[in-house]
Motif scaffolding. Structure first.
Motif, mmCIF file in Angstrom:
data_model
loop_
_atom_site.group_PDB
_atom_site.id
_atom_site.type_symbol
_atom_site.label_atom_id
_atom_site.label_comp_id
_atom_site.label_asym_id
_atom_site.label_seq_id
_atom_site.Cartn_x
_atom_site.Cartn_y
_atom_site.Cartn_z
ATOM 1 N N ALA A 52 0.834 -1.207 0.000
ATOM 2 C CA ALA A 52 0.000 0.000 0.000
ATOM 3 C C ALA A 52 0.863 1.249 0.000
ATOM 4 O O ALA A 52 0.532 2.253 -0.650
ATOM 5 C CB ALA A 52 -0.925 -0.003 1.219
ATOM 6 N N TYR A 53 1.975 1.192 0.710
ATOM 7 C CA TYR A 53 2.891 2.332 0.728
ATOM 8 C C TYR A 53 3.447 2.592 -0.671
ATOM 9 O O TYR A 53 3.514 3.738 -1.121
ATOM 10 C CB TYR A 53 4.030 2.073 1.715
ATOM 11 C CG TYR A 53 4.986 3.241 1.840
ATOM 12 C CD1 TYR A 53 4.763 4.237 2.780
ATOM 13 C CD2 TYR A 53 6.090 3.359 1.003
ATOM 14 C CE1 TYR A 53 5.620 5.325 2.884
ATOM 15 C CE2 TYR A 53 6.946 4.439 1.095
ATOM 16 C CZ TYR A 53 6.711 5.417 2.039
ATOM 17 O OH TYR A 53 7.552 6.497 2.125
ATOM 18 N N LEU A 54 3.826 1.536 -1.374
ATOM 19 C CA LEU A 54 4.389 1.713 -2.715
ATOM 20 C C LEU A 54 3.351 2.267 -3.686
ATOM 21 O O LEU A 54 3.663 3.118 -4.524
ATOM 22 C CB LEU A 54 4.947 0.387 -3.228
ATOM 23 C CG LEU A 54 6.134 -0.194 -2.449
ATOM 24 C CD1 LEU A 54 6.616 -1.480 -3.112
ATOM 25 C CD2 LEU A 54 7.272 0.806 -2.348
ATOM 26 N N PHE A 55 2.108 1.796 -3.580
ATOM 27 C CA PHE A 55 1.057 2.343 -4.441
ATOM 28 C C PHE A 55 0.814 3.820 -4.114
ATOM 29 O O PHE A 55 0.625 4.642 -5.019
ATOM 30 C CB PHE A 55 -0.236 1.546 -4.282
ATOM 31 C CG PHE A 55 -0.301 0.316 -5.152
ATOM 32 C CD1 PHE A 55 -0.346 0.430 -6.534
ATOM 33 C CD2 PHE A 55 -0.311 -0.949 -4.595
ATOM 34 C CE1 PHE A 55 -0.398 -0.698 -7.345
ATOM 35 C CE2 PHE A 55 -0.363 -2.083 -5.393
ATOM 36 C CZ PHE A 55 -0.405 -1.958 -6.771
ATOM 37 N N GLY A 56 0.816 4.163 -2.834
ATOM 38 C CA GLY A 56 0.657 5.563 -2.453
ATOM 39 C C GLY A 56 1.790 6.421 -2.974
ATOM 40 O O GLY A 56 1.584 7.553 -3.434
ATOM 41 N N LEU A 57 2.995 5.874 -2.931
ATOM 42 C CA LEU A 57 4.154 6.605 -3.433
ATOM 43 C C LEU A 57 4.049 6.810 -4.941
ATOM 44 O O LEU A 57 4.406 7.874 -5.462
ATOM 45 C CB LEU A 57 5.429 5.830 -3.087
ATOM 46 C CG LEU A 57 6.730 6.622 -2.938
ATOM 47 C CD1 LEU A 57 6.578 7.748 -1.931
ATOM 48 C CD2 LEU A 57 7.856 5.688 -2.522
ATOM 49 N N ALA A 58 3.556 5.799 -5.646
ATOM 50 C CA ALA A 58 3.382 5.937 -7.095
ATOM 51 C C ALA A 58 2.377 7.035 -7.424
ATOM 52 O O ALA A 58 2.599 7.861 -8.320
ATOM 53 C CB ALA A 58 2.926 4.604 -7.688
ATOM 54 N N ILE A 59 1.265 7.073 -6.694
ATOM 55 C CA ILE A 59 0.255 8.110 -6.929
ATOM 56 C C ILE A 59 0.816 9.486 -6.591
ATOM 57 O O ILE A 59 0.603 10.464 -7.319
ATOM 58 C CB ILE A 59 -1.007 7.805 -6.104
ATOM 59 C CG1 ILE A 59 -1.683 6.543 -6.646
ATOM 60 C CG2 ILE A 59 -1.977 8.991 -6.124
ATOM 61 C CD1 ILE A 59 -2.817 6.040 -5.784
ATOM 62 N N GLY A 60 1.546 9.563 -5.482
ATOM 63 C CA GLY A 60 2.130 10.839 -5.088
ATOM 64 C C GLY A 60 3.103 11.387 -6.116
ATOM 65 O O GLY A 60 3.225 12.613 -6.283
ATOM 66 N N GLN A 61 3.792 10.490 -6.822
ATOM 67 C CA GLN A 61 4.744 10.941 -7.839
ATOM 68 C C GLN A 61 4.061 11.795 -8.905
ATOM 69 O O GLN A 61 4.637 12.749 -9.426
ATOM 70 C CB GLN A 61 5.390 9.730 -8.536
ATOM 71 C CG GLN A 61 6.111 8.757 -7.639
ATOM 72 C CD GLN A 61 7.433 9.268 -7.130
ATOM 73 O OE1 GLN A 61 8.102 10.030 -7.798
ATOM 74 N NE2 GLN A 61 7.807 8.856 -5.940
ATOM 75 N N ILE A 62 2.833 11.425 -9.250
ATOM 76 C CA ILE A 62 2.119 12.115 -10.317
ATOM 77 C C ILE A 62 1.686 13.515 -9.891
ATOM 78 O O ILE A 62 1.591 14.431 -10.702
ATOM 79 C CB ILE A 62 0.886 11.280 -10.739
ATOM 80 C CG1 ILE A 62 1.340 10.049 -11.520
ATOM 81 C CG2 ILE A 62 -0.090 12.094 -11.556
ATOM 82 C CD1 ILE A 62 1.955 10.356 -12.861
ATOM 83 N N ILE A 63 1.441 13.699 -8.606
ATOM 84 C CA ILE A 63 0.820 14.935 -8.131
ATOM 85 C C ILE A 63 1.792 16.108 -8.095
ATOM 86 O O ILE A 63 1.503 17.198 -8.611
ATOM 87 C CB ILE A 63 0.218 14.711 -6.725
ATOM 88 C CG1 ILE A 63 -0.891 13.656 -6.781
ATOM 89 C CG2 ILE A 63 -0.302 16.022 -6.145
ATOM 90 C CD1 ILE A 63 -1.400 13.250 -5.411
ATOM 91 N N TYR A 64 2.958 15.891 -7.481
ATOM 92 C CA TYR A 64 3.776 17.029 -7.060
ATOM 93 C C TYR A 64 4.548 17.698 -8.188
ATOM 94 O O TYR A 64 4.716 18.922 -8.178
ATOM 95 C CB TYR A 64 4.743 16.589 -5.959
ATOM 96 C CG TYR A 64 4.028 16.147 -4.713
ATOM 97 C CD1 TYR A 64 3.421 17.066 -3.879
ATOM 98 C CD2 TYR A 64 3.917 14.796 -4.397
ATOM 99 C CE1 TYR A 64 2.736 16.662 -2.744
ATOM 100 C CE2 TYR A 64 3.242 14.381 -3.270
ATOM 101 C CZ TYR A 64 2.646 15.314 -2.440
ATOM 102 O OH TYR A 64 1.963 14.903 -1.335
ATOM 103 N N GLY A 65 5.030 16.927 -9.150
ATOM 104 C CA GLY A 65 5.811 17.535 -10.222
ATOM 105 C C GLY A 65 5.030 18.564 -11.023
ATOM 106 O O GLY A 65 5.456 19.720 -11.152
ATOM 107 N N PRO A 66 3.874 18.192 -11.588
ATOM 108 C CA PRO A 66 3.103 19.178 -12.345
ATOM 109 C C PRO A 66 2.670 20.373 -11.502
ATOM 110 O O PRO A 66 2.681 21.513 -11.980
ATOM 111 C CB PRO A 66 1.889 18.371 -12.829
ATOM 112 C CG PRO A 66 2.362 16.955 -12.858
ATOM 113 C CD PRO A 66 3.313 16.835 -11.707
ATOM 114 N N LEU A 67 2.268 20.125 -10.245
ATOM 115 C CA LEU A 67 1.884 21.246 -9.385
ATOM 116 C C LEU A 67 3.062 22.189 -9.159
ATOM 117 O O LEU A 67 2.903 23.416 -9.160
ATOM 118 C CB LEU A 67 1.366 20.728 -8.043
ATOM 119 C CG LEU A 67 -0.014 20.062 -8.044
ATOM 120 C CD1 LEU A 67 -0.361 19.567 -6.647
ATOM 121 C CD2 LEU A 67 -1.083 21.020 -8.542
#
Length: 407
Positions: A52-67
């Motif tokens: 679950a941590y790895l899936f959360g980390l994968a989702i988080g990767q998408i959020i912060y760069g574009p923002l």
């Protein structure tokens, strides 16, 4: 324009930020066997907290760069770090394994801000010419931290129990908030500000998805990082349960992996300018494959020992130490105007692949080390295949062929 002293301070901060998501992934692994008894649950349920941590980390990767490309690195990072500190407290005081799994997922989404934005900040400061060398230090933190984490976590587990690990993570997150507030200026070039909103996000991702070189660097790096995380997901049960290593001593047996990665990073800083990014990626991937194949041979042919696991793993981390800085730099240098988005998508690919790999290994309910070794070997082999197909490697070969013929 930052002065040299300020730049050094920011790079040091970036090293700690880059380490945050990975050390958080592994620091509690010495406690995983004891969590089975504490929550009266199964090994599979405890392993799910890691996945679950790895899936959360994968989702988080998408959020912060574009923002961060749209709104700046500093404010986006601060929000992520505050979220990390709060979610770590949720994990620390979880009453059930389900709450812990949820806390780990949220913690990962927040922690991703450190890994994504550390690479983007370095790219902002150093430019394409010096990015690889600077990222060697950042990548050292990124990949060493899963090995250092269990050493620290084992001591917390021994003296104060599993929940103390997450209290310590919350305190560390709070310190990073203060350090970022004090020392980190805005590093994004205003001229490169990406358009905010879904349209700007989609434009950046489409641009990257159409780049074969970006995909080659990101996917090969993802396979290599997956090979290492597969080991860290299964090693607590292999070493603590099967080989009767104490939780306190568990982390000490991963030190050889630290040494392997440091050696790989040292090689990068010395020979990259001569060898080139694409070739270094292939060399490191090949070494990782050698390590994975050695582990398969060792655990299949002999009785399981600590060194039949950590010895070959050291070769895997040596290859990772050579390949991963080049994988990160190769993906970031394609489009510097969207370095944050590049870091996000590259990180999403890597962490998504790692999450799927560890989930598949967990579904096997393995009771021996052979499945782990096979996973590591296959993942490394796939990294070699992608590195061979990298169009930049072929371009380097064509460019160097006339020079060799003229000698």
């Amino acid at each position: 324009m930052t002065n040299p002293r300020s730049t050094r301070s920011i790079i040091i901060l970036a090293v700690f930020l880059a380490a945050l998501p990975r050390i958080t992934a592994s620091i509690y692994t010495p406690s995983m066997p004891s969590l089975v008894d504490y929550f009266a649950t199964t090994e599979a349920a405890v392993e799910l907290t890691f996945t679950a941590y790895l899936f959360g980390l994968a989702i988080g990767q998408i959020i912060y760069g574009p923002l961060s490309d749209a709104w700046g690195r500093r404010p986006v990072l601060l929000v992520g770090l505050v979220g990390f500190a709060l979610s770590s407290l949720l994990a620390a005081f979880s009453p059930t394994i389900g709450t812990l799994t949820l806390g780990r997922f949220i913690e990962a989404v927040a922690a991703a801000s450190g890994g994504v934005l550390a690479r983007a900040i370095v790219r902002d400061l150093m430019g394409p010419a010096r990015t690889v060398r600077a990222l060697a230090y950042v990548t050292m933190a990124t990949t060493l931290s899963p090995a250092v984490g269990p050493i620290i976590g084992g001591q917390f587990e021994h003296y104060w129990g599993w929940s103390s690990i997450f209290v310590a993570l919350a305190a560390g997150g709070a310190l990073l908030v203060l350090a970022s507030w004090r020392f980190l200026p805005e590093t994004r070039d205003p001229a490169h500000a990406a358009p905010p909103g879904l349209r700007g996000l989609a434009q950046g991702f489409v641009k990257l998805a159409r780049s074969p070189a970006f995909l080659a660097y990101s996917v090969s790096g993802g396979f290599l990082f997956s090979a290492q995380l597969v080991f860290f997901a299964s090693a607590p049960f292999l070493l603590i349960e099967l080989l009767d290593i104490s939780a306190r001593d568990y982390g000490l047996y991963t030190v050889s992996g630290v040494a392997g990665f440091m050696a790989g990073n040292f090689i990068v800083t010395r020979v990259h300018d001569v060898t080139g990014t694409a070739r270094m990626l292939l060399i490191g991937s090949t070494l990782s494959l050698v390590g994975g194949a050695t582990m398969v041979a060792a655990v299949a042919s002999f009785d399981l020992t600590v060194w039949s696991l950590v010895g070959p793993f050291t070769i895997v981390t040596l290859g990772g130490g050579i390949a991963l800085p080049n994988a990160f730099a190769g993906s970031l240098n394609r489009y510097p105007e969207i370095a944050g988005t590049s870091s996000s998508l590259s990180g999403f690919i890597g962490m998504g692949m790692s999450a799927v790999s560890t989930a598949l290994l967990g579904l096997m309910h393995a009771v021996s080390a052979l499945p782990t070794a096979l996973f590591m070997m296959v993942l490394s082999a796939l990294a070699v295949v992608v590195a061979l197909a990298n169009p930049e490697r072929r371009a380097q070969q064509r460019k160097s062929a006339p020079a060799r013929g003229a000698l």
